[in-house]
Scaffold this motif. Sequence first.
Motif, PDB file in Angstrom:
ATOM      1  N   THR A 133      32.764  -1.592  69.229  1.00  0.00           N
ATOM      2  CA  THR A 133      31.539  -0.810  69.209  1.00  0.00           C
ATOM      3  C   THR A 133      31.450  -0.042  67.890  1.00  0.00           C
ATOM      4  O   THR A 133      32.400  -0.003  67.103  1.00  0.00           O
ATOM      5  N   GLU A 134      30.312   0.594  67.664  1.00  0.00           N
ATOM      6  CA  GLU A 134      30.149   1.390  66.448  1.00  0.00           C
ATOM      7  C   GLU A 134      31.182   2.515  66.405  1.00  0.00           C
ATOM      8  O   GLU A 134      31.756   2.807  65.347  1.00  0.00           O
ATOM      9  N   GLU A 135      31.442   3.155  67.549  1.00  0.00           N
ATOM     10  CA  GLU A 135      32.426   4.229  67.591  1.00  0.00           C
ATOM     11  C   GLU A 135      33.831   3.713  67.296  1.00  0.00           C
ATOM     12  O   GLU A 135      34.619   4.376  66.596  1.00  0.00           O
ATOM     13  N   GLN A 136      34.143   2.533  67.794  1.00  0.00           N
ATOM     14  CA  GLN A 136      35.457   1.949  67.528  1.00  0.00           C
ATOM     15  C   GLN A 136      35.607   1.565  66.056  1.00  0.00           C
ATOM     16  O   GLN A 136      36.673   1.742  65.471  1.00  0.00           O
ATOM     17  N   ASP A 192      34.105   3.059  63.600  1.00  0.00           N
ATOM     18  CA  ASP A 192      34.266   4.330  62.880  1.00  0.00           C
ATOM     19  C   ASP A 192      35.702   4.844  63.003  1.00  0.00           C
ATOM     20  O   ASP A 192      36.264   5.376  62.032  1.00  0.00           O
ATOM     21  N   LEU A 193      36.292   4.693  64.189  1.00  0.00           N
ATOM     22  CA  LEU A 193      37.683   5.101  64.396  1.00  0.00           C
ATOM     23  C   LEU A 193      38.604   4.313  63.482  1.00  0.00           C
ATOM     24  O   LEU A 193      39.475   4.889  62.813  1.00  0.00           O
ATOM     25  N   LEU A 221      41.014   8.021  74.952  1.00  0.00           N
ATOM     26  CA  LEU A 221      40.567   6.654  74.723  1.00  0.00           C
ATOM     27  C   LEU A 221      41.522   5.670  75.405  1.00  0.00           C
ATOM     28  O   LEU A 221      42.410   6.066  76.147  1.00  0.00           O
ATOM     29  N   GLU A 268      40.979   0.886  71.860  1.00  0.00           N
ATOM     30  CA  GLU A 268      40.974   1.696  70.652  1.00  0.00           C
ATOM     31  C   GLU A 268      42.359   1.741  70.015  1.00  0.00           C
ATOM     32  O   GLU A 268      42.502   1.759  68.789  1.00  0.00           O
TER      33      GLU A 268
END
Length: 307
Positions: free
Chosen positions: A6-9, A11-12, A70, A74
């Motif tokens: 995902t976008e959040e992943q 970014d991480l 998480l 992640e």
Amino acid sequence: MDFQPTEEQRDLRAGVRDLLEGRYGREALRRSVDGAGGGAPVVDRALWRELGEAGFFALRLPESAGGVGLGLAEAVLVFEEAGRVLLPGPLVATHLAAGVVPGAAEGTAVVTACDLGGGLVAYLGEADAVLAAPGPPAGSPVRSADPLTPLHRISSSADVSSYRSEGALLTAALQVGSALRTVELAVRYAGEREQFGQPIGAFQAVKHLCAQMLVRAEVARTAVYAAAVTADGGEIAAAKLLADEAAVLGARDCLQVHGGMGFTWEADVHLHLKRAWVRAEQWRTAGEAEELLAAALLLSASSSSPS
């Protein structure tokens, strides 16, 4: 089922890459290698604490326990980045010890594990604790293939069977990171090194080597991502098998692309190969993974066959 990050992943992963490249780039890696040759500690305690502050070790702890909250999906992204830079230290064991061993989640404690066969333990001399053990056992140092993975032989070990599956998956993620990095090293060198008036990357044999490296690494990465989502024992075993193969064979092919230069101490390729050899023996060996995968396949076949 969607296995794309995902976008959040993403970014991480980008954040962890920036942190590690800034704190443990090639110069830091070579300083570690040179220091280890002189008997200096391998684990950078200051960086270990920074990783703790960034949530590396507490990534899967619930927020109520001071963690990030998480999951495995992640965690494999984060460990893949650590594998790219060959970050030394018992990363997997300390991550698994978060919430169990005081200081592990925060990075103020270095925790190792009895995850190797033959009574061998990595980083025992620099660890504050051993996962699932009442205290660090006594051990005698033995020569290691990897200069950044010091080994000790112990007479008694701790039972880490309850951690073995997750440990194998996170180690597979480290292997994937290393495999992808050797692809980058091979492609870059193939574009720079010239023979007969043109880059060696223009030759079909070199193209094929690089292509094979990329295919193995991407297949392994897909398997690791999928296993992180399903948490299935058979899929984790398959992911470890594929990741070990991608890391070991990828480093060997990268050596071949580099030619004689790749075998010199100054090149980084041999460090990836030596680390891949060690990781292939951690948490779950190829033989153990094959047995587990075969059992899972037999169970699936028997359950799907008509009665």
